[in-house]
Design a protein around this motif. Structure first.
Motif, PDB file in Angstrom:
ATOM      1  N   ALA A 163      69.251  36.942  39.966  1.00 36.16           N
ATOM      2  CA  ALA A 163      69.304  38.324  40.465  1.00 36.16           C
ATOM      3  C   ALA A 163      67.972  38.680  41.136  1.00 36.16           C
ATOM      4  CB  ALA A 163      69.624  39.288  39.330  1.00 36.16           C
ATOM      5  N   GLN A 164      66.875  38.271  40.489  1.00 38.43           N
ATOM      6  CA  GLN A 164      65.553  38.527  41.075  1.00 38.43           C
ATOM      7  C   GLN A 164      65.427  37.829  42.425  1.00 38.43           C
ATOM      8  OE1 GLN A 164      63.302  40.768  40.069  1.00 38.43           O
ATOM      9  NE2 GLN A 164      64.936  41.229  38.607  1.00 38.43           N
ATOM     10  N   GLU A 165      65.929  36.615  42.487  1.00 41.83           N
ATOM     11  CA  GLU A 165      65.866  35.837  43.715  1.00 41.83           C
ATOM     12  C   GLU A 165      66.635  36.553  44.841  1.00 41.83           C
ATOM     13  OE1 GLU A 165      64.105  33.129  43.903  1.00 41.83           O
ATOM     14  OE2 GLU A 165      64.784  32.184  45.770  1.00 41.83           O
ATOM     15  N   VAL A 166      67.790  37.076  44.503  1.00 38.40           N
ATOM     16  CA  VAL A 166      68.576  37.816  45.500  1.00 38.40           C
ATOM     17  C   VAL A 166      67.763  38.994  46.042  1.00 38.40           C
ATOM     18  CG1 VAL A 166      70.634  39.259  45.864  1.00 38.40           C
ATOM     19  CG2 VAL A 166      70.812  37.131  44.532  1.00 38.40           C
ATOM     20  N   ILE A 167      67.146  39.725  45.115  1.00 39.99           N
ATOM     21  CA  ILE A 167      66.361  40.910  45.505  1.00 39.99           C
ATOM     22  C   ILE A 167      65.214  40.525  46.442  1.00 39.99           C
ATOM     23  CG2 ILE A 167      64.880  42.737  44.556  1.00 39.99           C
ATOM     24  CD1 ILE A 167      67.976  42.867  43.912  1.00 39.99           C
ATOM     25  N   TYR A 168      64.510  39.450  46.078  1.00 40.03           N
ATOM     26  CA  TYR A 168      63.355  39.023  46.889  1.00 40.03           C
ATOM     27  C   TYR A 168      63.789  38.486  48.250  1.00 40.03           C
ATOM     28  CZ  TYR A 168      59.622  40.116  43.699  1.00 40.03           C
ATOM     29  OH  TYR A 168      58.715  40.822  42.933  1.00 40.03           O
ATOM     30  N   LYS A 169      64.848  37.713  48.252  1.00 38.55           N
ATOM     31  CA  LYS A 169      65.347  37.165  49.533  1.00 38.55           C
ATOM     32  C   LYS A 169      65.843  38.295  50.438  1.00 38.55           C
ATOM     33  CE  LYS A 169      65.225  32.573  48.925  1.00 38.55           C
ATOM     34  NZ  LYS A 169      64.203  31.797  49.640  1.00 38.55           N
ATOM     35  N   ASP A 191      75.983  36.972  50.557  1.00 32.90           N
ATOM     36  CA  ASP A 191      76.833  35.781  50.645  1.00 32.90           C
ATOM     37  C   ASP A 191      75.967  34.548  50.908  1.00 32.90           C
ATOM     38  OD1 ASP A 191      78.867  33.956  51.026  1.00 32.90           O
ATOM     39  OD2 ASP A 191      79.533  34.770  52.956  1.00 32.90           O
ATOM     40  N   HIS A 192      75.112  34.665  51.899  1.00 36.24           N
ATOM     41  CA  HIS A 192      74.254  33.556  52.283  1.00 36.24           C
ATOM     42  C   HIS A 192      73.297  33.156  51.153  1.00 36.24           C
ATOM     43  CE1 HIS A 192      72.189  30.964  55.100  1.00 36.24           C
ATOM     44  NE2 HIS A 192      71.053  31.461  54.667  1.00 36.24           N
ATOM     45  N   ILE A 193      72.673  34.163  50.553  1.00 38.06           N
ATOM     46  CA  ILE A 193      71.700  33.883  49.480  1.00 38.06           C
ATOM     47  C   ILE A 193      72.399  33.234  48.278  1.00 38.06           C
ATOM     48  CG2 ILE A 193      70.067  34.931  47.837  1.00 38.06           C
ATOM     49  CD1 ILE A 193      69.664  37.159  50.039  1.00 38.06           C
ATOM     50  N   LEU A 194      73.555  33.766  47.904  1.00 36.09           N
ATOM     51  CA  LEU A 194      74.277  33.197  46.755  1.00 36.09           C
ATOM     52  C   LEU A 194      74.715  31.765  47.050  1.00 36.09           C
ATOM     53  CD1 LEU A 194      76.489  36.178  45.461  1.00 36.09           C
ATOM     54  CD2 LEU A 194      74.310  35.345  44.544  1.00 36.09           C
ATOM     55  N   THR A 195      75.142  31.528  48.280  1.00 36.67           N
ATOM     56  CA  THR A 195      75.555  30.160  48.660  1.00 36.67           C
ATOM     57  C   THR A 195      74.397  29.183  48.436  1.00 36.67           C
ATOM     58  OG1 THR A 195      77.052  31.097  50.295  1.00 36.67           O
ATOM     59  CG2 THR A 195      76.493  28.764  50.554  1.00 36.67           C
ATOM     60  N   GLU A 196      73.228  29.585  48.904  1.00 40.59           N
ATOM     61  CA  GLU A 196      72.040  28.731  48.743  1.00 40.59           C
ATOM     62  C   GLU A 196      71.701  28.526  47.268  1.00 40.59           C
ATOM     63  OE1 GLU A 196      69.876  27.346  51.330  1.00 40.59           O
ATOM     64  OE2 GLU A 196      71.796  27.678  52.355  1.00 40.59           O
ATOM     65  N   LEU A 197      71.736  29.624  46.534  1.00 43.54           N
ATOM     66  CA  LEU A 197      71.394  29.561  45.106  1.00 43.54           C
ATOM     67  C   LEU A 197      72.362  28.650  44.354  1.00 43.54           C
ATOM     68  CD1 LEU A 197      70.553  33.235  44.058  1.00 43.54           C
ATOM     69  CD2 LEU A 197      69.154  31.217  43.597  1.00 43.54           C
ATOM     70  N   GLU A 198      73.634  28.825  44.639  1.00 49.35           N
ATOM     71  CA  GLU A 198      74.644  28.035  43.925  1.00 49.35           C
ATOM     72  C   GLU A 198      74.524  26.564  44.284  1.00 49.35           C
ATOM     73  OE1 GLU A 198      77.981  30.335  45.159  1.00 49.35           O
ATOM     74  OE2 GLU A 198      77.678  31.839  43.584  1.00 49.35           O
ATOM     75  N   LYS A 199      74.168  26.307  45.533  1.00 53.15           N
ATOM     76  CA  LYS A 199      73.965  24.921  45.963  1.00 53.15           C
ATOM     77  C   LYS A 199      72.826  24.316  45.139  1.00 53.15           C
ATOM     78  CE  LYS A 199      72.996  23.119  50.398  1.00 53.15           C
ATOM     79  NZ  LYS A 199      72.871  23.479  51.843  1.00 53.15           N
ATOM     80  N   ALA A 200      71.736  25.038  45.058  1.00 59.14           N
ATOM     81  CA  ALA A 200      70.573  24.551  44.303  1.00 59.14           C
ATOM     82  C   ALA A 200      70.907  24.349  42.827  1.00 59.14           C
ATOM     83  CB  ALA A 200      69.418  25.539  44.454  1.00 59.14           C
ATOM     84  N   LEU A 201      71.744  25.232  42.295  1.00 51.96           N
ATOM     85  CA  LEU A 201      72.112  25.143  40.875  1.00 51.96           C
ATOM     86  C   LEU A 201      73.259  24.162  40.625  1.00 51.96           C
ATOM     87  CD1 LEU A 201      72.118  28.976  40.065  1.00 51.96           C
ATOM     88  CD2 LEU A 201      70.586  27.323  38.991  1.00 51.96           C
TER      89      LEU A 201
END
Lengths: 454, 454
Positions: A387-393, A432-442
């Motif tokens: 969630a923090q990552e989403v906010i910062y991005k 959408d874009h940020i979550l896609t990246e995050l989920e890929k990394a995870l």
């Protein structure tokens, strides 16, 4: 016109030197210097525009010209206390009252949500001389001493927190993560019965219930929408014990929920609180707020013999600004707008939920919407860092959103009410874009999640 | 521009219906409807002018154009919370700090004197984890729950008042009517020793002193001027016990006392409080206030782990208005003016005291002056009804003055700082006339009084 007085480094240095460090600045590593704002947009010292998804104080839009003009004109004419008669004070009280159920007819104008909630507690305690107060888990009601006591969101931050013995904490009526969930046959009654149990325990110890207080929708507590019927049942239990029901509308009032002007009205026409407190959006940023109650409660307070005077509360400038805010909400049909764009926002986010395993829950009404991020949809493991990552991005992409709730994993949408469809398209696309990246990394995939894996 | 919305009767009826009755209106039998104000003058709906001798909130004069302009301009540009950097916030903090002793360097901006005093108590209690607070007899520090507890002026109004066990009341350092009077060889030490005795008693019971709080000059308490040296000695006792000294400047700060910018400075250069609270005059009517403290106290508060955020406090509009008020005070030398006209006021009143047996005491500094009316100069019998009569007769002659103090027999002068010599001549002449009539009716003569008779 928006020239800087100091370069940014000097501003930061002076802030460190002269401003109490207990107020956290947004993005403290690289804070924003905002110099102007209009509608749902804020601008930094370089002219960079930011989309504001969080400022429910700038309710009808930052620096709305009708509100600014009303304030400026009244400031020129008169700004004094309410020991004198003033037409705008009574006109404003009349207009505000017209937005509420009839029996809520007496207003006390004060300067902040905190002053409003503190006065609400005083009214409640004076009503029948009772002392015990029931509040909700994760609740936040303000920053003055008496409210820290009833705000688990705050007092649990202290290592040496001593809970006030007259304060009792009921479970948050959160049907996503709480004690009784969506699969419970009757979560409203179950949560209300927990309040009843608390009342019984207080009585066993010889205590007497003064009030139950709750935000009509919990905000800092994680954008929680209580199940319909909960407030009615709680009010019944509390009134039977001689207490009153305080609905805190500081964060969520003034049409934000779209279908109704007040969030407590989401519970149904048959629910009327005994006291309603208002704040943030009431003056579009001007320091003002209000407590509204019944004649009976007001009379009991007066008969204590103690005067209540508030130096700035209800002054002509605050009244003029409050009136202008009500007029803009009507003129621009902002409540209807909140309903329409809020529905669009929720729909667009629901589509994201279908795509993104990190999204555990979408909940909200109108332009008050929460997106709860989880690492596991079955275990509900809070995705706090994500969630923090989403906010910062998002900040990097000039969009202001924040995360809150007990696990700081709920993205909070509560933008100025002029928020537009295009704004929604923009922010949802970025998420959408940020979550896609995050989920890929995870290494998260929806299929895995649905099977309970990670 | 100042047209009425309602006729006066309707305004009164709507007020009765919709405004909390606990706020007393001035002259409730025939209240004033004020529609505009400028400088030290207020105007009713018929255009009748009133001389304002009491409004210390309209500090630099009602509706001062510089302040109005600063507010209006900033409202157009930006009004948001202090989670963003803003130049006016830090510039204002810097300018305010420059008016204070160096060690008072950290500001917390809030919305009212009550919010300021509540925060001051929180800072004090967090500092060393102590809980006991010493306050003065007849003190008034605000209207939120925690401040009612430390305001004997308020809690003694309640028939069922329960004094908070952590609150201890020291004698008011009133050398006219108090425990130690002008004829005492060292009233400062005597009153300070009483505080010391309270500290000893608290220690005996295992308590620990968090703070001593006092208005630098008691206002509601009866315009009391503490003897020089009292605060130094109290501060020494309190600090030795691990507590802090809170100077409440809500009523009396910002140059009103004439010789100094802050009333606590009347005690001498060697006295520096640990916390100073401000309010009423700070924004010329705009809802704002401030707490200033030392780095040490601020650090201790932060290290508690609990954030302090105030939605409206220190917003750009409040900062711009606060800056404008400071600038007007300097530009128009209002502090110097307060000293000069305040001295003239005191001198003119002293001449009245020579003529009028009803005047027991004249005390004050700058434009903060009290006139204590007594029926007997030896017994100090409060002339409460006579003080009310003066207030009502003055109102008939379009002059606004009020009476306060524990016996409501002290006429309070605390006018806008632009108050002029002609205003003084007018009000003193009227008081002379009213007192002459009153004394005639009462059969009072100065010679009788001086002999102790009536």
């Amino acid at each position: 016109m928006s020239a800087e007085i100091f370069d940014k480094k000097t501003t930061i240095d002076l802030r460190k030197k002269h401003i109490g460090p207990s107020c956290k600045i947004f993005f403290s590593d690289d804070p924003l210097k905002i110099v102007r704002a209009k509608g749902q947009y804020m601008y930094d010292e370089k002219g960079q525009r930011y989309l504001d998804c969080i400022n429910n104080v700038a309710h009808v839009g930052h620096c709305h010209s009708d509100v600014v003009q009303a304030g400026a004109q009244q400031m020129q004419l008169l700004n004094t206390n309410s020991r004198f008669l003033h037409d705008k004070l009574v006109l404003y009280a009349q207009r505000l009252q017209a937005k509420l159920p009839d029996k809520l007819s007496v207003c006390y104008f004060v300067n902040s949500g905190s002053e409003a909630n503190d006065l609400a507690l005083r009214l409640a305690k004076q009503f029948r001389g009772h002392k015990d107060v029931i509040t909700l888990e994760n609740a936040y009601h303000g920053h003055v001493s008496s409210l820290i006591d009833i705000s688990p969101y705050k007092f649990q931050q202290l290592s040496d927190a001593e809970q006030n013995p007259f304060v009792h904490v009921a479970p948050s009526p959160d049907v996503y993560r709480g004690k009784y969930r969506a699969n419970h046959p009757d979560p409203a009654s179950a949560y209300a019965n927990d309040v009843k149990d608390i009342i019984d325990k207080v009585h066993e110890k010889g205590g007497k219930i003064a009030a139950f207080i709750a935000e009509s929708l919990q905000s800092c507590g994680g954008q929680v929408i209580p199940p319909v019927g909960y407030f009615q049942q709680v009010a019944e239990h509390v009134r039977k014990a001689g207490g009153v029901f305080i609905a805190d509308e500081v964060q969520v009032g003034f049409g934000r929920v779209g279908t109704h002007f007040w969030a407590f009205q989401l519970q149904g026409e048959d629910f009327v609180p005994d006291i309603v407190t208002m704040g943030k959006p009431i003056g579009n940023g001007h320091p003002m707020s209000c407590v509204v109650t019944t004649k009976e409660v007001a009379q009991a307070f007066m008969s204590s013999g103690m005067e209540y005077f508030n130096t700035f509360g209800g002054n002509p400038v605050s009244s003029a600004i409050g009136l202008a805010v009500l007029e803009v909400i009507e003129k621009e049909d902002l409540q209807g707008h909140a309903l329409r764009v809020g529905r669009y926002l929720t729909n667009q986010l629901e589509k994201q939920k279908e795509k993104h395993p990190l999204i555990g829950d979408i909940r909200g009404c109108g332009l008050f919407v929460g997106v709860e991020l989880v690492r596991d949809r079955l275990k509900l493991t809070p995705a706090t860092a994500e969630a923090q990552e989403v906010i910062y991005k998002l900040k990097e992409q000039h969009i202001l959103l924040s995360a809150d709730g007990p696990h700081r994993n709920v993205l909070k949408f509560k933008p100025p009410m002029c928020f537009a469809k295009e704004d929604i398209d923009l922010v949802v696309e970025k998420i959408d874009h940020i979550l896609t990246e995050l989920e890929k990394a995870l290494g998260m995939k929806l299929a895995n999640i649905l099977n309970g894996g990670n």
